[in-house]
Design a protein around this motif. Structure first.
Motif, PDB file in Angstrom:
ATOM      1  N   TRP A 263       0.854  -1.197   0.000  1.00 16.52           N
ATOM      2  CA  TRP A 263       0.000   0.000   0.000  1.00 16.52           C
ATOM      3  C   TRP A 263       0.885   1.240   0.000  1.00 16.52           C
ATOM      4  N   PRO A 264       0.626   2.267  -0.834  1.00 11.19           N
ATOM      5  CA  PRO A 264      -0.531   2.427  -1.736  1.00 11.19           C
ATOM      6  C   PRO A 264      -0.358   1.747  -3.092  1.00 11.19           C
TER       7      PRO A 264
ATOM      8  N   CYS B 146       0.331  -1.461  -5.781  1.00 14.65           N
ATOM      9  CA  CYS B 146      -0.173  -2.824  -5.894  1.00 14.65           C
ATOM     10  C   CYS B 146       1.008  -3.760  -6.122  1.00 14.65           C
ATOM     11  N   HIS B 147       1.193  -4.689  -5.186  1.00 16.54           N
ATOM     12  CA  HIS B 147       2.315  -5.630  -5.257  1.00 16.54           C
ATOM     13  C   HIS B 147       3.650  -4.899  -5.423  1.00 16.54           C
ATOM     14  N   GLY B 148       3.729  -3.707  -4.823  1.00 18.94           N
ATOM     15  CA  GLY B 148       4.961  -2.934  -4.864  1.00 18.94           C
ATOM     16  C   GLY B 148       5.248  -2.291  -6.206  1.00 18.94           C
ATOM     17  N   GLN B 149       4.281  -2.300  -7.121  1.00 19.96           N
ATOM     18  CA  GLN B 149       4.498  -1.777  -8.472  1.00 19.96           C
ATOM     19  C   GLN B 149       3.540  -0.623  -8.763  1.00 19.96           C
TER      20      GLN B 149
ATOM     21  N   ALA C  66      -9.161   8.683   8.517  1.00 21.14           N
ATOM     22  CA  ALA C  66      -9.128   7.529   9.427  1.00 21.14           C
ATOM     23  C   ALA C  66      -9.538   6.260   8.701  1.00 21.14           C
ATOM     24  N   GLN C  67     -10.541   6.370   7.840  1.00 21.30           N
ATOM     25  CA  GLN C  67     -10.991   5.216   7.072  1.00 21.30           C
ATOM     26  C   GLN C  67      -9.873   4.700   6.166  1.00 21.30           C
ATOM     27  N   GLY C  68      -9.162   5.629   5.526  1.00 23.62           N
ATOM     28  CA  GLY C  68      -8.061   5.239   4.654  1.00 23.62           C
ATOM     29  C   GLY C  68      -6.920   4.586   5.419  1.00 23.62           C
ATOM     30  N   LEU C  69      -6.613   5.109   6.591  1.00 23.55           N
ATOM     31  CA  LEU C  69      -5.516   4.568   7.397  1.00 23.55           C
ATOM     32  C   LEU C  69      -5.842   3.171   7.930  1.00 23.55           C
TER      33      LEU C  69
ATOM     34  N   VAL D 277      -4.240  -3.870   5.142  1.00 20.63           N
ATOM     35  CA  VAL D 277      -3.458  -4.446   4.051  1.00 20.63           C
ATOM     36  C   VAL D 277      -2.042  -4.787   4.500  1.00 20.63           C
ATOM     37  N   LYS D 278      -1.416  -3.871   5.214  1.00 16.54           N
ATOM     38  CA  LYS D 278      -0.010  -4.039   5.596  1.00 16.54           C
ATOM     39  C   LYS D 278       0.183  -5.065   6.704  1.00 16.54           C
TER      40      LYS D 278
END
Length: 304
Positions: free
Chosen positions: A38-39, A41-44, A101-104, A110-111
């Motif tokens: 994040w942010p 996708c798959h580090g790309q 807050a929702q985004g965090l 994910v992380k």
């Protein structure tokens, strides 16, 4: 004011897209569509391998980020242009803070992963941000008297009911989100009751049954409470079209919501039905928030 109105409308509809996008991610199990990155996708920046889950998750992130910029701009512009109105500064802060807050919370999930009970807060937090944006929009349109809300006075007993109802509804929303995040939607194949197992089954399956039936019971109470308040408004506010129309819409939304809840089971959690279920409760909470705002103003009038 034209710019501010346009920004307010875009932000309101954008927040609805964020809410529906979050529900879509949950319903399709796309939360890990971008892996534990994040942010990106798959580090790309541009993923080399693309599938449906990745598209859904990445689209939700992009929409949320874009809407976040709109909400931030709305908050700043509202603060500067109409900050003299009592509720504006608080709502401006609330709108952006809860969207952030929702985004965090989403990023943390994910992380590092989160429990279902924490993830269930995600939708409710987004609802608070949506409601704040909606109220800002309505206040902006009130300024040039597109509709008259100043004359509405809500009595103390009804104000207390409104405060109680919206607090309770947010709790019910949480139970609904918990049903989704624990995959408890189909543990009860019947509606409105559950005939699968003994109500005293406390196995892992039984807990999910309790989550599902707890949500149904709580939602049923919201339905009854809404009908009761509608009847009360009809009796006590015979000459107030805003109150009567508003609570008529509330009843219609709640009837539709209950019907959609049943169809979620009947259709085995059909995606469109599930998304409509999320949309209707969002609109219902937004409407309740407006009556909360009117209640706050009425309380201030009485104090004055």
């Amino acid at each position: 004011m034209k710019l501010l109105k346009g920004l307010a409308v875009l932000s309101t509809f954008g927040m609805l897209l964020v809410l529906l996008g979050g529900a879509l991610v949950t319903k399709t199990g796309s939360g890990m569509g971008c892996g534990q990155s994040w942010p990106l996708c798959h580090g790309q920046l541009i993923p080399s391998s693309i599938n449906l889950e990745l598209i859904i998750e990445l689209s939700h992130r992009l929409v949320s980020g874009g809407v976040g910029l709109f909400v931030l701009a709305l908050a700043i512009l509202s603060w500067r242009r109409v900050g003299h109105i009592r509720e504006v500064k608080f709502l401006s802060f609330l709108a952006f803070f809860f969207l952030l807050a929702q985004g965090l919370i989403g990023a943390a999930a994910v992380k590092w992963g989160q429990s279902d009970f924490v993830l269930a807060m995600h939708f409710g937090i987004s609802l608070v941000s949506f409601s704040a944006v909606l109220l800002l929009t309505l206040i902006i349109f009130e300024i040039d008297k597109k509709f008259d809300a100043d004359s509405v006075y809500i009595k103390k007993d009804l104000r207390i009911q409104f405060y109680g109802l919206i607090s309770y509804v947010l709790l019910v929303v949480y139970t609904g989100a918990l049903v989704r995040h624990t995959n408890s939607s189909m543990v009860c194949m019947d509606w409105p009751f559950c005939y699968n197992r003994s109500p005293f089954d406390f196995s892992s399956y039984g807990i999910y049954q309790w989550i599902q039936m707890g949500h149904r019971l709580a939602a049923g109470m919201v339905f009854i409470w809404t009908i009761y308040l509608f009847i009360k408004v009809l009796r006590e506010y015979k000459d107030d079209s805003l109150m009567r129309t508003g609570w008529l819409i509330a009843v219609i939304l709640m009837i539709v919501q209950v019907a959609l809840g049943a169809f979620v089971i009947i259709t085995y959690v059909h995606l469109i039905v599930a998304l409509l279920h999320a949309l209707v409760i969002s609109l219902y909470v937004g409407l309740l928030s407006y009556f909360l705002l009117l209640s706050s103003r009425s309380a201030k009038k009485h104090k004055d």
